[in-house]
Design an enzyme around this catalytic site. Sequence first.
Site, PDB file in Angstrom:
ATOM      1  CE  LYS B 187      -1.646   2.954   2.381  1.00 32.56           C
ATOM      2  NZ  LYS B 187      -1.835   4.299   2.411  1.00 32.56           N
ATOM      3  N   GLY B 244       4.545   3.582  11.087  1.00 30.62           N
ATOM      4  CA  GLY B 244       3.823   4.858  11.085  1.00 30.62           C
ATOM      5  C   GLY B 244       3.317   5.214  12.461  1.00 30.62           C
ATOM      6  CB  SER B 245       0.605   7.515  13.432  1.00 38.35           C
ATOM      7  OG  SER B 245      -0.543   6.903  12.867  1.00 38.35           O
ATOM      8  N   GLY B 248      -2.661   4.922  13.330  1.00 35.79           N
ATOM      9  CA  GLY B 248      -2.765   4.126  12.105  1.00 35.79           C
ATOM     10  C   GLY B 248      -2.438   2.658  12.346  1.00 35.79           C
ATOM     11  N   GLY B 249      -1.361   2.416  13.057  1.00 36.95           N
ATOM     12  CA  GLY B 249      -0.939   1.037  13.320  1.00 36.95           C
ATOM     13  C   GLY B 249      -1.964   0.292  14.154  1.00 36.95           C
ATOM     14  CD  GLU B 268       9.247   1.610  13.915  1.00 38.44           C
ATOM     15  OE1 GLU B 268       8.790   2.543  14.608  1.00 38.44           O
ATOM     16  OE2 GLU B 268       9.979   1.779  12.935  1.00 38.44           O
ATOM     17  CB  CYS B 305      11.204   5.431  14.588  1.00 37.21           C
ATOM     18  SG  CYS B 305      10.947   5.099  12.874  1.00 37.21           S
ATOM     19  CD  GLU B 396       6.726   9.859  17.915  1.00 37.55           C
ATOM     20  OE1 GLU B 396       5.885   8.941  17.889  1.00 37.55           O
ATOM     21  OE2 GLU B 396       7.701   9.915  17.147  1.00 37.55           O
TER      22      GLU B 396
END
Lengths: 531, 531
Positions: B187, B244-245, B248-249, B268, B305, B396
Amino acid sequence: MTTTAITGKNYIGNKLSSKGNKTYTTFNPQLNKENDSIFFEATINEVNEAIELAHNAFKEYRNYPGSKKAVFLNAIADEILNLGDDLIHMYMSESGLPEGRAIGERGRTVFQLRSFAELVTEGSWVKATIDTAIPDREPLPKSDIRKFNIPLGPVVVFGASNFPLAYSTAGGDTAAALAAGCPVVVKSHPMHAGTGELIASAISKAADKTGMPNGVFSNLNSGGIEVGQQLVSHPKVKAVGFTGSIKGGRALFDLAAKREEPIPVFAEMGSINPVIMFPKALENRGENLASTYANSITLGTGQFCTNPGLILGLKSDSLTKFINSLAQKIVAINPSCMLHPNIVAAYESNKAKAIAQEGTAVVGEYSKETQTNYASQVITTVEGKTFLENPTLHQEVFGPYSIVVQCENIEQLEQIISNLEGQLTGTVIADNEAANYPKVIAALQNRVGRIIFNGVPTGVEVCPSMVHGGPYPASTDSRFTAVGVNSINRWVRPFSFQDFPNELLPNELKNENPLQILRSVNGSFTKQEIK
Amino acid sequence: MTTTAITGKNYIGNKLSSKGNKTYTTFNPQLNKENDSIFFEATINEVNEAIELAHNAFKEYRNYPGSKKAVFLNAIADEILNLGDDLIHMYMSESGLPEGRAIGERGRTVFQLRSFAELVTEGSWVKATIDTAIPDREPLPKSDIRKFNIPLGPVVVFGASNFPLAYSTAGGDTAAALAAGCPVVVKSHPMHAGTGELIASAISKAADKTGMPNGVFSNLNSGGIEVGQQLVSHPKVKAVGFTGSIKGGRALFDLAAKREEPIPVFAEMGSINPVIMFPKALENRGENLASTYANSITLGTGQFCTNPGLILGLKSDSLTKFINSLAQKIVAINPSCMLHPNIVAAYESNKAKAIAQEGTAVVGEYSKETQTNYASQVITTVEGKTFLENPTLHQEVFGPYSIVVQCENIEQLEQIISNLEGQLTGTVIADNEAANYPKVIAALQNRVGRIIFNGVPTGVEVCPSMVHGGPYPASTDSRFTAVGVNSINRWVRPFSFQDFPNELLPNELKNENPLQILRSVNGSFTKQEIK
């Protein structure tokens, strides 16, 4: 029958506790009556107390050297053996299983504990991986990085109904978690709470004798689902091991996935363990195969995770002969006792549901009267097309039941296999013909965790090469096995030190390699020290 | 700027496809304007087609020997390099990152692909484990059992916003999955769809040249969340990689957990990467540390990250001096461009939210005017108690922002660390004093995947000993790393053969050990054949 007193209480760390009002008893299916002891269900406070103790014990226990954890694991094995006949009698009274099985399962349990003791004494299981520094690398210097496996934290173990010893209180999950450095809180299986308490007393005694921190182990009684839900939802629990039904395992998996911090759940659940009988083998030795499979299907009253519940063959005279022979042989076997009236009831209802499916024919059914709680074995058969189109026929009937599917051709056989849910095992019965069916075997491999050649799926060897697990719903995470020493990997995570001073590194990663373990150093396996 | 034509289409296997009506463009943050190319979002039919192709490709690709997969992986690396400056310019135009970074990241991407090629050529990564038969064992004969790792099936990879090359289309997740034997459907990240298409064209060309099955790779454009949801929900997808965030994850993790067949999602996600500055180090070299950390916090505009977003010290003059020095040094650094206006907007809003928390003081803030989409770096400070009590301060702030926490004493420092969410890294800055704080270091170890000593967390070495991952929410499964060749373990499962004929076993498990891989045979590592 037992002389060791059963208190019916929970082990909250090293303390016996019974603060709740809810009680329950276990059941003797052979005698068809309740056992005497009364068990006190753990309260929410007792659950929390056990987890707090485990959380605190973890701070110490996680750092114990393998040798110290091994002393504990071996002491558990010793204390289990010290329970003597009390344990065997309790096991039998709560499971309906015969003495030989009880003794065999105790042997397996002790073997597993000692295997993990050996594993952590030797120490290489932590997979130490070291890449040394390259200070003058261009464009940037390379750091010294060293990795090994560390424990996740407190683990909750759900005892299995069908293995009161080997996959319950001090079973494979508990042994692996304790070996990894994780404290364990067991949710005792309600069907064998007395067996669980005896084993818990052995673990508690072993922990005390070997100086383990209080809370390294707790055993919680529970007749319903609340205690399990509280355990899996508790933020200080870091992983879960479960052996049982798809419904139960999935509920815990869902609960763990919904947590603010999701945690891994390794649930080993249902499987119908397809067996493919290729034509030549059926032709050459159908009669023998029928004997072998009649025994495998009824072994332990069909209550093994690896029970062969589905047999696939190509429509032919020899398949017909095999089916008839299997039917004859299986009805000649004396029925045996199931674990509990609830298990009998589920067997009867699942069997009835399977038999009622359109196109299903019963070819063999034990029809004489049996003792209460004994299971009557059944063999059914269907056409390949019928099986393919009806997912109800793919569901496990836990007990001495198997369905023989008569496939039109090899393509249909392959299609059926490809459409199966994930399974623990698949079996190939073949006489110099397996090489002719690479697609079938590839399809089978894609659906199972282990392929057996010319054998039976029952009988799971405890060894490093064993995979007990498989694509969902055989297990919730096919990347791990529940049997064998590699099952320790479920409860650990890799951890790296970057540029850490040698004297502060754990022994596993120090230059001198004081534990003399096998390590990967700059890409090569070695026990040598780093100069 | 580019000469390779961008079509804006999806790669459905080896075919370019644009059946949908939804389109989007990428954005050049340096020029603050949209790029020219128009990208066609994949339709549900295109998603399904890509997965069907991957499912079919898997039947072949899973059986390819390591050497053949290696040829493919190396060809991808070659084709990426063949894209030349077109790729570098496209990368820069879609990310706002400088040329040096683009070239460096391309180097890392190529290195990763070649590392996996080497891994699968050598072959021992499958962890072949063999226990040979003991036919005369009592009471039961022991079977021959042989285990190795096999691929899970089609893997979906979500490209990362902050690594358009190394953790996107042909990044670590894709390289690991292809090496494992899993077809990949990417994606594409909407912020760098052009970079994604160029890389996809390279992979497609490599697949074609090296004779890979059609569908071994697809690249789907997507400006919204639907394509990702469809991919993760599709029954033929067997695992997911995401960088990603947390939001989202977690959404993808939840979706995967709710499936009829749940699948592993390795996401991650966020991390604030705590850094502990112990007193002597601060006293001895506070000024130097301030320089080092001013650079680490602003490296890549704080978009790594492993960016150090949290610095912890004990209240003291030297900590105060360090804070002031860090503030001075960081405002002296020239601001740089962020990846996208949306990232800038999130940075500004998260920063404002953090600064607005009671007790938070801004000690350094770049206040001159900056170019549009450039980030103004900020250093804040709070008391230990304030930080401990306000979880908002633990979140974060993706960008060049860091908070320095002034702890009352070492107990409070330890408490703060124990109460942090899971992190990718923790850093210890110490001058011959780390041994005095074993509890602090143990607490840190329990919250992170990697500890760095006297360094900075930014800069993640790609090597076998690296752990990039950590307790949730650093990643969704701390039992695996996302960086280094061991990340291949995310996409494989162990599989056992029991009593299988030698000639039908895969080469990895044959007696002769034709691949000459390192195997565990009856408990010992060896390359020897089995007699």
